[in-house]
Design a protein around this motif. Structure first.
Motif, mmCIF file in Angstrom:
data_model
loop_
_atom_site.group_PDB
_atom_site.id
_atom_site.type_symbol
_atom_site.label_atom_id
_atom_site.label_comp_id
_atom_site.label_asym_id
_atom_site.label_seq_id
_atom_site.Cartn_x
_atom_site.Cartn_y
_atom_site.Cartn_z
ATOM 1 N N TYR A 1 -12.281 2.433 36.622
ATOM 2 C CA TYR A 1 -12.249 1.382 37.639
ATOM 3 C C TYR A 1 -12.734 2.258 39.082
ATOM 4 C CZ TYR A 1 -9.503 -1.934 35.524
ATOM 5 O OH TYR A 1 -9.104 -2.984 34.811
ATOM 6 N N ALA A 2 -13.612 1.562 39.904
ATOM 7 C CA ALA A 2 -14.123 2.019 41.137
ATOM 8 C C ALA A 2 -13.300 1.487 42.285
ATOM 9 C CB ALA A 2 -15.507 1.492 41.138
ATOM 10 N N LYS B 1 -16.560 -5.461 35.121
ATOM 11 C CA LYS B 1 -16.255 -6.678 35.375
ATOM 12 C C LYS B 1 -16.364 -6.817 36.915
ATOM 13 C CE LYS B 1 -13.225 -6.614 31.437
ATOM 14 N NZ LYS B 1 -11.937 -6.760 30.686
ATOM 15 N N MET B 2 -17.612 -6.849 37.461
ATOM 16 C CA MET B 2 -17.595 -6.989 39.040
ATOM 17 C C MET B 2 -17.126 -8.385 39.563
ATOM 18 S SD MET B 2 -18.429 -3.791 39.526
ATOM 19 C CE MET B 2 -18.552 -3.753 41.356
ATOM 20 N N ASP B 3 -16.733 -9.001 38.743
ATOM 21 C CA ASP B 3 -16.268 -10.611 39.278
ATOM 22 C C ASP B 3 -14.671 -10.647 39.448
ATOM 23 O OD1 ASP B 3 -15.632 -12.292 36.001
ATOM 24 O OD2 ASP B 3 -15.970 -10.053 36.539
ATOM 25 N N GLY B 4 -14.063 -9.486 38.974
ATOM 26 C CA GLY B 4 -12.866 -9.528 39.277
ATOM 27 C C GLY B 4 -12.499 -8.356 40.167
ATOM 28 N N GLU B 5 -11.462 -8.391 41.020
ATOM 29 C CA GLU B 5 -11.199 -7.186 42.000
ATOM 30 C C GLU B 5 -9.810 -7.485 42.363
ATOM 31 O OE1 GLU B 5 -13.895 -8.238 45.179
ATOM 32 O OE2 GLU B 5 -12.621 -9.089 46.208
ATOM 33 N N TYR B 6 -9.004 -6.462 42.678
ATOM 34 C CA TYR B 6 -7.745 -6.377 43.120
ATOM 35 C C TYR B 6 -7.467 -5.728 44.370
ATOM 36 C CZ TYR B 6 -7.124 -7.470 38.344
ATOM 37 O OH TYR B 6 -7.136 -7.975 36.880
ATOM 38 N N LEU B 7 -6.591 -6.082 45.299
ATOM 39 C CA LEU B 7 -6.219 -5.483 46.709
ATOM 40 C C LEU B 7 -4.974 -4.528 46.568
ATOM 41 C CD1 LEU B 7 -6.836 -5.609 49.525
ATOM 42 C CD2 LEU B 7 -4.904 -7.434 49.818
ATOM 43 N N VAL B 8 -5.340 -3.154 47.011
ATOM 44 C CA VAL B 8 -4.144 -2.350 46.877
ATOM 45 C C VAL B 8 -3.974 -1.959 48.243
ATOM 46 C CG1 VAL B 8 -3.583 -0.117 45.942
ATOM 47 C CG2 VAL B 8 -4.792 -1.530 44.637
ATOM 48 N N ILE B 9 -2.923 -1.936 48.749
ATOM 49 C CA ILE B 9 -2.248 -1.594 50.088
ATOM 50 C C ILE B 9 -1.482 -0.367 49.912
ATOM 51 C CG2 ILE B 9 -0.834 -2.357 52.119
ATOM 52 C CD1 ILE B 9 -1.451 -5.339 51.095
ATOM 53 N N ASP C 1 5.149 6.157 54.631
ATOM 54 C CA ASP C 1 6.425 5.651 53.520
ATOM 55 C C ASP C 1 6.473 5.579 52.263
ATOM 56 O OD1 ASP C 1 6.759 2.617 55.614
ATOM 57 O OD2 ASP C 1 7.604 4.738 55.830
ATOM 58 N N GLU C 2 4.990 6.141 51.725
ATOM 59 C CA GLU C 2 4.543 6.424 50.133
ATOM 60 C C GLU C 2 4.855 5.092 49.708
ATOM 61 O OE1 GLU C 2 6.823 10.106 48.922
ATOM 62 O OE2 GLU C 2 4.715 11.120 48.942
ATOM 63 N N GLN C 3 4.169 4.213 49.834
ATOM 64 C CA GLN C 3 4.518 2.964 49.406
ATOM 65 C C GLN C 3 2.832 2.484 48.985
ATOM 66 O OE1 GLN C 3 6.610 0.054 51.820
ATOM 67 N NE2 GLN C 3 8.292 1.340 51.844
ATOM 68 N N ILE C 4 2.927 1.813 47.892
ATOM 69 C CA ILE C 4 1.579 1.263 47.344
ATOM 70 C C ILE C 4 1.743 -0.157 46.686
ATOM 71 C CG2 ILE C 4 1.730 2.398 45.114
ATOM 72 C CD1 ILE C 4 -1.510 2.850 45.684
ATOM 73 N N HIS C 5 1.096 -1.020 46.864
ATOM 74 C CA HIS C 5 1.219 -2.465 46.342
ATOM 75 C C HIS C 5 -0.115 -2.919 46.120
ATOM 76 C CE1 HIS C 5 5.058 -2.660 48.603
ATOM 77 N NE2 HIS C 5 4.505 -1.838 49.469
ATOM 78 N N CYS C 6 -0.139 -3.533 44.945
ATOM 79 C CA CYS C 6 -1.471 -4.044 44.261
ATOM 80 C C CYS C 6 -1.377 -5.586 44.071
ATOM 81 C CB CYS C 6 -1.735 -3.532 43.015
ATOM 82 S SG CYS C 6 -3.091 -4.080 42.114
ATOM 83 N N SER C 7 -2.246 -6.483 44.174
ATOM 84 C CA SER C 7 -2.222 -7.839 44.122
ATOM 85 C C SER C 7 -1.987 -8.269 42.737
ATOM 86 C CB SER C 7 -3.555 -8.465 44.612
ATOM 87 O OG SER C 7 -4.509 -7.980 43.804
ATOM 88 N N CYS C 8 -2.164 -7.571 41.707
ATOM 89 C CA CYS C 8 -1.746 -7.903 40.501
ATOM 90 C C CYS C 8 -0.480 -8.013 40.008
ATOM 91 C CB CYS C 8 -2.440 -6.848 39.361
ATOM 92 S SG CYS C 8 -1.681 -5.299 39.144
#
Length: 654
Positions: free
Chosen positions: A503-504, A520-528, A533-540
């Protein structure tokens, strides 16, 4: 352009108190035409300039239609409305309704208790006289509501679009946002962070949600209050309900000798668990043979299960594909997320569609697999309709069944629900293999009980579990996680770590990241990523679903030079310290690691030496294949452990 169904249309201009002039289109029409016009305005099919101003004599089918219409008009013109008075008669029921501007009237004076400090809140009410009064009449046996008074004269400034949306009447938290807010709140997010996450997920600017931060705070506080009150009531009722149930069982036993029940008590001699069955049910059932699998019997089983669990319903329940069971779950566990493994569905597809579709079945199966993995509900619904059209399955009963409970099996409908990876095909196959190993239709209850007892002894599984704890990536996160996670959780996380290499990442202006697969450049995910707060969230939403961080989030943490995962991302469910398995000590594990490294060194040397010439390469390929095949067959013939074991690499229980 959509035209209004009016008979007579005219345009009039009206000056607002602020000095601006606004244009209104008015028309004469009956109640049905008014209702149609209201829907056109509600759906933004009519522009502001075409918004029909209410007028004396305007007709509505109901007072609710009138309120909705006036509300739409108010929002378009910079204010909101509220219901004021209503009048009631024995013959007509409610026959008069008064709707007024939200700033109508004046706030009543409040008496302040002496010695107590209260914050003075300035009232928005300023005596505005804008209003719409209605009266109900019966015309040819049909109730109709007529506008008898209307005024659009305000004594205050009307709001612009970006201001009017912030009025309390228009600030709504939709159900999907409510679920997300509760999920983030349960995870420990403060209110301002929840708002920020929602803004980023929706891709909108700060402050442009359809609700305010204080609305989120009030919603969370109210929901917590309701839960606490319900818990208190349940705690108070539980003892009385249990005692009443036990007395009812005793009374029924006296009148029906075939009625059976049993119960257990805790250390305080209080009833802890109780189960029962009526005489008719006892006669209808034959264990592991002729089962009466009806909605009624399933409901009984679910009720008993909930009672055994001290009244606590599961968050998620996984079952196979059975309409009777589906109906029972909807009835008995309405707040529980029902999930059916895709394996249970795929296994039925050949019998349902292979004969019907013939040579096109393979194509259908491929399209169905793509449909199952789509990311969003909207995309699923679109592709589903395309699938039906492509294969002419619009009237098929099995297709209708699958669509009716799509929320239980389609990934796009299940994202964000905690499933602990138990809905996967691999886990379903493991459970199926385990059950087939411990009983069949001819198995006696005693034998079944003994086999389950052996399999439930986690001591027998410790060595089997540990042999899968191998390092694959040499990433520090992996080595650290191995010392904390159970084998199942570690293998799951390890697989995600391996996949991060494919993944890039692209950093966006707002500090969030877009993560894409290199092919698979047609699929992407948003990571916040929220570093403070050492918090991470992904749209998946993989972490919300399984409790295991996804490859997209792990990719960002690796890029940000994390060597250990934050402690919050090791759920108690997946920690060794919370597992019933007693694992081998570090000395044994380190010894096996040394053997594993030695094996890697041998294989690397072999492939390095064999790649020098084609003759060496051909010789190694032939001999190595034969030797490894022989060795593998011998290993498979060796005993594993005593008893029947479930594959713990696939089991979320340890």
């Amino acid at each position: 352009m959509t035209s209004l169904p009016s008979k007579n249309i005219w345009i009039r201009r009206q000056q607002c108190p602020c000095g601006d002039w606004k244009c209104y289109v008015s028309y004469e029409g009956d109640a049905e035409e008014t209702s149609i016009a209201s829907q056109l305005v509600k759906n933004d099919m009519v522009p502001l300039e075409s918004m029909v101003a209410p007028y004396v004599g305007m007709v509505f089918k109901s007072d609710d239609d009138a309120f909705e219409y006036y509300g739409n008009f108010a929002r378009k013109n910079g204010f909101s409305i509220r219901k004021e008075r209503s009048r009631l008669s024995p013959q007509l029921g409610i026959y008069k309704r008064d709707f007024v501007c939200y700033r109508s009237g004046f706030a009543p004076a409040k008496k302040k208790p002496i010695g107590e400090h209260h914050r003075d809140r300035k009232s928005v009410r300023c005596g505005c006289d804008a209003k719409m009064y209605l009266s109900k009449e019966i015309v040819e046996g049909v109730s109709q509501w007529f506008v008898v008074q209307f005024s659009n004269v305000h004594n205050h400034e009307l709001l612009e679009d970006d201001q009017v949306r912030l009025l309390p009447a228009y600030r709504k938290i939709h159900e999907a946002d409510q679920e997300r807010i509760l999920l983030l709140s349960k995870a420990g997010f403060p209110i301002h962070r929840i708002v920020k996450v929602l803004e980023l997920e929706k891709g909108i600017q700060g402050g442009h949600l359809p609700f305010l931060e204080r609305d989120v705070r009030n919603f969370v506080q109210n929901r917590k209050k309701v839960v606490q009150e319900n818990d208190a009531l349940l705690t108070e009722k539980r003892e009385n309900d249990t005692l009443e149930l036990l007395e009812a069982c005793k009374a029924t036993k006296e009148t029906d000798e075939d009625f059976v029940y049993d119960f257990s008590v805790d250390e305080n001699d209080k009833v802890e668990n109780i189960a029962w069955s009526y005489g008719d049910s006892v006669h209808a059932y034959t264990m592991f043979g002729d089962v009466d699998e009806t909605s009624r019997s399933f409901s009984w089983a679910l009720q008993t299960f909930v009672r055994f669990m001290r009244g606590r319903c599961p968050q998620t329940i996984l079952t196979d594909l059975d309409t009777g069971l589906i109906d029972a779950i909807r009835s008995e566990l309405p707040n529980t997320k029902h999930v059916t493994s895709i394996w249970n569905i795929v296994s039925k597809l050949p019998s349902w569609f292979s004969l019907l579709l013939g040579s096109r079945y393979a194509e259908f199966k491929s399209e169905f697999d793509v449909l199952y993995h789509v990311d969003t509900v909207d995309e699923f619904d679109l592709r589903w309709n395309q699938l039906l059209s492509m294969f002419g399955l619009g009237s098929d009963k099995h297709i209708a069944l699958l669509f009716s409970f799509r929320a239980s099996w389609a990934l796009s409908y299940m994202r964000g629900y905690f499933l602990a990876r138990m809905a996967t095909t691999a886990y379903s196959k493991s459970v199926d293999s385990f059950l087939k190993g411990v009983f069949s239709a001819q198995t006696c209850l005693r034998s079944f009980f003994e086999q389950v007892g052996i399999s439930a002894n986690f001591q027998n599984h410790a060595h089997l579990a540990m042999q899968y704890m191998r390092i694959k990536t040499c990433i520090p996160i992996e080595d650290h996680a191995r010392s904390i996670l159970t084998p199942f959780a570690f293998n799951a996380l390890q697989n995600e770590l391996v996949m991060t290499m494919q993944y890039a990442t692209s950093e966006m202006a707002n500090g969030s990241y877009i993560v894409r697969h290199f092919k698979k450049m047609d699929g992407e995910y948003l990571v916040i990523w929220i570093p403070e707060d050492e918090q991470i969230h992904c749209s998946c939403k993989e972490f919300e679903s399984s409790g295991i961080l996804c490859r997209h989030a792990l990719k960002i943490l690796i890029v940000k030079n994390y060597f250990h995962l934050p402690d919050k991302y090791f759920l108690s469910r997946w920690r060794r310290e919370s597992s019933p398995v007693i694992y081998e000590d570090n000395c044994t594990q380190n010894g096996e690691d040394e053997w594993f490294q030695e094996y890697h060194c041998l294989t690397e040397t072999l492939f390095s030496e064999s790649s020098i010439t084609k003759e060496r390469s051909d010789y190694v390929r032939i001999e190595l294949t034969k030797e490894l095949t022989r060795l593998l067959n011998e290993v498979r013939n060796l005993p594993e452990i005593d008893g029947v074991a479930m594959d713990l690499t696939l089991s979320p229980t340890c």
